[in-house]
Write a protein that holds these residues in place. Structure first.
Motif, PDB file in Angstrom:
ATOM      1  N   THR A  79       0.848  -1.191   0.000  1.00 42.24           N
ATOM      2  CA  THR A  79       0.000   0.000   0.000  1.00 42.24           C
ATOM      3  C   THR A  79       0.883   1.240   0.000  1.00 42.24           C
ATOM      4  O   THR A  79       2.117   1.143   0.142  1.00 42.24           O
ATOM      5  N   LEU A  80       0.283   2.422  -0.109  1.00 44.17           N
ATOM      6  CA  LEU A  80       1.056   3.662  -0.096  1.00 44.17           C
ATOM      7  C   LEU A  80       1.809   3.823   1.225  1.00 44.17           C
ATOM      8  O   LEU A  80       2.989   4.199   1.237  1.00 44.17           O
ATOM      9  N   ASN A  81       1.126   3.543   2.344  1.00 41.92           N
ATOM     10  CA  ASN A  81       1.775   3.663   3.647  1.00 41.92           C
ATOM     11  C   ASN A  81       2.903   2.647   3.800  1.00 41.92           C
ATOM     12  O   ASN A  81       3.979   2.958   4.331  1.00 41.92           O
ATOM     13  N   GLU A  82       2.676   1.439   3.331  1.00 43.48           N
ATOM     14  CA  GLU A  82       3.714   0.404   3.412  1.00 43.48           C
ATOM     15  C   GLU A  82       4.904   0.752   2.530  1.00 43.48           C
ATOM     16  O   GLU A  82       6.055   0.470   2.876  1.00 43.48           O
ATOM     17  N   THR A  83       4.632   1.383   1.396  1.00 42.06           N
ATOM     18  CA  THR A  83       5.705   1.807   0.494  1.00 42.06           C
ATOM     19  C   THR A  83       6.624   2.814   1.184  1.00 42.06           C
ATOM     20  O   THR A  83       7.858   2.722   1.085  1.00 42.06           O
ATOM     21  N   ILE A  84       6.024   3.783   1.887  1.00 41.36           N
ATOM     22  CA  ILE A  84       6.829   4.772   2.610  1.00 41.36           C
ATOM     23  C   ILE A  84       7.670   4.087   3.687  1.00 41.36           C
ATOM     24  O   ILE A  84       8.844   4.406   3.882  1.00 41.36           O
ATOM     25  N   GLN A  85       7.085   3.114   4.359  1.00 36.14           N
ATOM     26  CA  GLN A  85       7.824   2.386   5.396  1.00 36.14           C
ATOM     27  C   GLN A  85       8.975   1.576   4.810  1.00 36.14           C
ATOM     28  O   GLN A  85      10.044   1.454   5.424  1.00 36.14           O
ATOM     29  N   VAL A  86       8.758   1.026   3.629  1.00 38.38           N
ATOM     30  CA  VAL A  86       9.825   0.273   2.950  1.00 38.38           C
ATOM     31  C   VAL A  86      11.004   1.197   2.653  1.00 38.38           C
ATOM     32  O   VAL A  86      12.169   0.862   2.916  1.00 38.38           O
ATOM     33  N   LEU A  87      10.718   2.384   2.100  1.00 40.55           N
ATOM     34  CA  LEU A  87      11.770   3.342   1.777  1.00 40.55           C
ATOM     35  C   LEU A  87      12.466   3.842   3.038  1.00 40.55           C
ATOM     36  O   LEU A  87      13.696   3.976   3.072  1.00 40.55           O
ATOM     37  N   THR A  88      11.678   4.110   4.070  1.00 37.49           N
ATOM     38  CA  THR A  88      12.249   4.617   5.320  1.00 37.49           C
ATOM     39  C   THR A  88      13.183   3.599   5.959  1.00 37.49           C
ATOM     40  O   THR A  88      14.302   3.928   6.376  1.00 37.49           O
ATOM     41  N   SER A  89      12.734   2.351   6.040  1.00 40.87           N
ATOM     42  CA  SER A  89      13.572   1.312   6.646  1.00 40.87           C
ATOM     43  C   SER A  89      14.837   1.078   5.820  1.00 40.87           C
ATOM     44  O   SER A  89      15.917   0.837   6.369  1.00 40.87           O
ATOM     45  N   GLY A  90      14.687   1.183   4.491  1.00 43.73           N
ATOM     46  CA  GLY A  90      15.849   0.998   3.620  1.00 43.73           C
ATOM     47  C   GLY A  90      16.888   2.086   3.801  1.00 43.73           C
ATOM     48  O   GLY A  90      18.093   1.801   3.908  1.00 43.73           O
ATOM     49  N   THR A  91      16.446   3.335   3.862  1.00 43.90           N
ATOM     50  CA  THR A  91      17.400   4.446   4.030  1.00 43.90           C
ATOM     51  C   THR A  91      18.009   4.437   5.425  1.00 43.90           C
ATOM     52  O   THR A  91      19.181   4.773   5.600  1.00 43.90           O
ATOM     53  N   GLN A  92      17.223   4.032   6.425  1.00 41.65           N
ATOM     54  CA  GLN A  92      17.774   3.939   7.783  1.00 41.65           C
ATOM     55  C   GLN A  92      18.882   2.894   7.864  1.00 41.65           C
ATOM     56  O   GLN A  92      19.838   3.052   8.633  1.00 41.65           O
ATOM     57  N   SER A  93      18.788   1.860   7.061  1.00 43.48           N
ATOM     58  CA  SER A  93      19.779   0.782   7.118  1.00 43.48           C
ATOM     59  C   SER A  93      21.155   1.213   6.631  1.00 43.48           C
ATOM     60  O   SER A  93      22.153   0.545   6.921  1.00 43.48           O
ATOM     61  N   VAL A  94      21.221   2.312   5.884  1.00 42.70           N
ATOM     62  CA  VAL A  94      22.519   2.758   5.351  1.00 42.70           C
ATOM     63  C   VAL A  94      23.104   3.921   6.144  1.00 42.70           C
ATOM     64  O   VAL A  94      24.161   4.449   5.777  1.00 42.70           O
ATOM     65  N   MET A  95      22.454   4.330   7.218  1.00 42.35           N
ATOM     66  CA  MET A  95      22.927   5.507   7.942  1.00 42.35           C
ATOM     67  C   MET A  95      24.304   5.302   8.566  1.00 42.35           C
ATOM     68  O   MET A  95      25.107   6.233   8.653  1.00 42.35           O
ATOM     69  N   GLY A  96      24.603   4.088   9.010  1.00 45.73           N
ATOM     70  CA  GLY A  96      25.935   3.818   9.542  1.00 45.73           C
ATOM     71  C   GLY A  96      27.005   4.039   8.478  1.00 45.73           C
ATOM     72  O   GLY A  96      28.059   4.627   8.744  1.00 45.73           O
ATOM     73  N   THR A  97      26.710   3.592   7.266  1.00 43.45           N
ATOM     74  CA  THR A  97      27.630   3.805   6.150  1.00 43.45           C
ATOM     75  C   THR A  97      27.754   5.284   5.825  1.00 43.45           C
ATOM     76  O   THR A  97      28.863   5.796   5.590  1.00 43.45           O
ATOM     77  N   VAL A  98      26.633   5.998   5.832  1.00 41.55           N
ATOM     78  CA  VAL A  98      26.635   7.431   5.525  1.00 41.55           C
ATOM     79  C   VAL A  98      27.517   8.189   6.508  1.00 41.55           C
ATOM     80  O   VAL A  98      28.322   9.053   6.109  1.00 41.55           O
ATOM     81  N   LEU A  99      27.403   7.887   7.802  1.00 39.74           N
ATOM     82  CA  LEU A  99      28.210   8.574   8.805  1.00 39.74           C
ATOM     83  C   LEU A  99      29.702   8.360   8.569  1.00 39.74           C
ATOM     84  O   LEU A  99      30.507   9.290   8.660  1.00 39.74           O
ATOM     85  N   ARG A 100      30.083   7.144   8.241  1.00 40.13           N
ATOM     86  CA  ARG A 100      31.499   6.840   8.027  1.00 40.13           C
ATOM     87  C   ARG A 100      32.011   7.462   6.731  1.00 40.13           C
ATOM     88  O   ARG A 100      33.161   7.890   6.653  1.00 40.13           O
ATOM     89  N   VAL A 101      31.159   7.524   5.709  1.00 37.66           N
ATOM     90  CA  VAL A 101      31.549   8.160   4.452  1.00 37.66           C
ATOM     91  C   VAL A 101      31.767   9.658   4.660  1.00 37.66           C
ATOM     92  O   VAL A 101      32.730  10.239   4.139  1.00 37.66           O
TER      93      VAL A 101
END
Length: 432
Positions: free
Chosen positions: A46-68
């Protein structure tokens, strides 16, 4: 959301759409996000689930972003101070014209290995390559293979975004992944020099006008070699203290557990002080941050589509195909790296997608985290130099090559990346 499973057809459709949009020259970040949104909706979210998918995906790379972002300080120091150019010129001068291809490949490898992005490393060494190539009668394709292959080898052992992504994706220390890439990198360098030497007369040569067009940079403010190497030397020593301590059984060194997020900026600052550039700390760090911004945005886009694929049953389907074919499950790691690197034409984005989408499946098949990181990382270097990526066009421009001429180099780059992947897979997937 926890029980959400997106159809693998939707995930593939989203990834395909992202690639098509990138090829159509849409900004890669928007292309990746649009692909993730379309794939999630097509896959049944659904639209709400789609936003959650994107949010969880971007959150998963935050550790990499900080180190970069932290690595930006070291990168800024190496690029803006002239330290990278000093090291490159010293290597080429040391080897002389008779070993030009080895010198150029080694110079690009080392410049990339000390934290300079591979496209920037190629741009730094390209003027030297054009000048040497014209004098020695070497073809452009051989010269660029030396630079690109050397850069690929250096990328496996560097504190660059791709290595950071591989380490973070499997919860490893950066130094572990850098060390794991050393042997494959040596093989990559050897194949680069061998193949480039075999094709050194093949194709278009460097013209006199192109060689003469290299504007000599003002080297009066460049640091001497003894201070130029301080920053990368400090970074390598600090990163290696823990793994060396573990290998030698030295408890004091083994207890030294400092994240790369702290080590890389510290190395940059120490190097800056050694070069007498303390007053430039704001300028160099700002420049490094600016150079990292595009990569960070790309990582967020990759995180979005990685969230899509990780919430789909695509990895299950691929694992099923591998099991049905009788192929060792160990091969999922390099295959994931190769496919994602080719899809995005980017090593770092490919590693993010491979670890975020297939990481759990790779580990579930019995592959150790370090072996998985090494194989995914090497795999992402195989077909990452394609026209939908920035690296392809930057390197073509650096050597005054047409798109057709640049495409002719891709098979040779695949040979270099493929060699490193095979070595990494045999070493970490089957022997260790």
């Amino acid at each position: 959301m926890d029980g959400l499973t997106i159809s693998w057809i939707g995930a593939l459709a989203g990834l395909a759409l992202a690639i098509i949009l990138i090829l159509r020259k849409l900004n890669p970040v928007y292309a990746l996000f649009l692909g993730a949104i379309a794939g999630a909706l097509l896959g049944g979210a659904t639209l709400n689930e789609t936003i959650q998918v994107l949010t969880s995906g971007t959150q998963s790379v935050m550790g990499t972003v900080l180190r970069v972002l932290a690595a930006g300080v070291l990168a800024g120091v190496m690029m803006e101070s002239g330290a990278a150019e000093t090291i490159a010129k010293a290597i080429v001068k040391k080897f002389g014209g008779g070993k030009a291809i080895l010198a150029l490949a080694l110079a690009t490898m080392i410049i990339t290995a000390v934290g300079v992005f591979i496209p920037v490393a190629v741009l730094i060494v390209a003027p030297i390559a054009l000048s040497v190539g014209h004098k020695m009668g070497l073809s452009k394709i051989a010269l660029l293979l030396a630079l690109s292959g050397g850069g690929k080898a250096g990328n496996l052992i560097s504190p660059n975004p791709n290595t950071i992504a591989a380490a973070n994706g499997f919860n490893l220390d950066l130094s572990q992944v850098m060390m794991a890439g050393f042997v494959p990198a040596v093989f990559g360098l050897a194949v680069t020099v061998l193949v480039a030497s075999l094709i050194k007369r093949k194709g278009v040569l460097v013209s006199e006008a192109e060689a003469a067009n290299q504007n000599e940079a003002d080297e009066s403010n460049y640091p001497p070699l003894k201070t130029a190497i301080v920053a990368p030397l400090v970074a390598v020593v600090l990163l290696m203290l823990n793994p060396v301590g573990a290998i030698l059984g030295i408890e004091l060194l083994e207890s030294f557990k400092v994240d790369a997020m702290f080590i890389l900026p510290i190395a940059g600052i120490v190097g800056m002080l050694a070069m007498g550039k303390a007053s430039k700390i704001l300028d160099y760090s700002a420049s490094g941050l600016n150079k990292m911004t595009a990569t960070v945005l790309l990582l967020l886009g990759a995180g979005g589509i990685a969230g899509l694929i990780s919430k789909s049953d695509l990895s299950t389907q691929i694992v099923g195909i591998i099991e049905a074919s009788g192929v060792s499950g160990t091969l999922l790691a390099p295959i994931a790296g190769i496919l994602m690197g080719a899809a995005t034409a980017s090593t770092s984005t490919g590693v993010i997608l491979a670890t975020g989408s297939f990481g759990e499946a790779i580990l579930d098949m019995g592959t150790a985290p370090l072996a998985a990181a090494a194989m995914v990382h090497a795999g992402a270097t195989v077909i990452d130099a394609l026209p939908q990526g920035n690296y392809f066009h930057v390197t073509a421009g650096s050597m005054y090559m047409t798109i057709k001429q640049r495409m002719g180099l891709v098979p040779y780059e695949v040979l270099v990346g493929g060699t490193m992947t095979v070595v990494s897979t045999v070493l970490y997937g089957f022997l260790l």
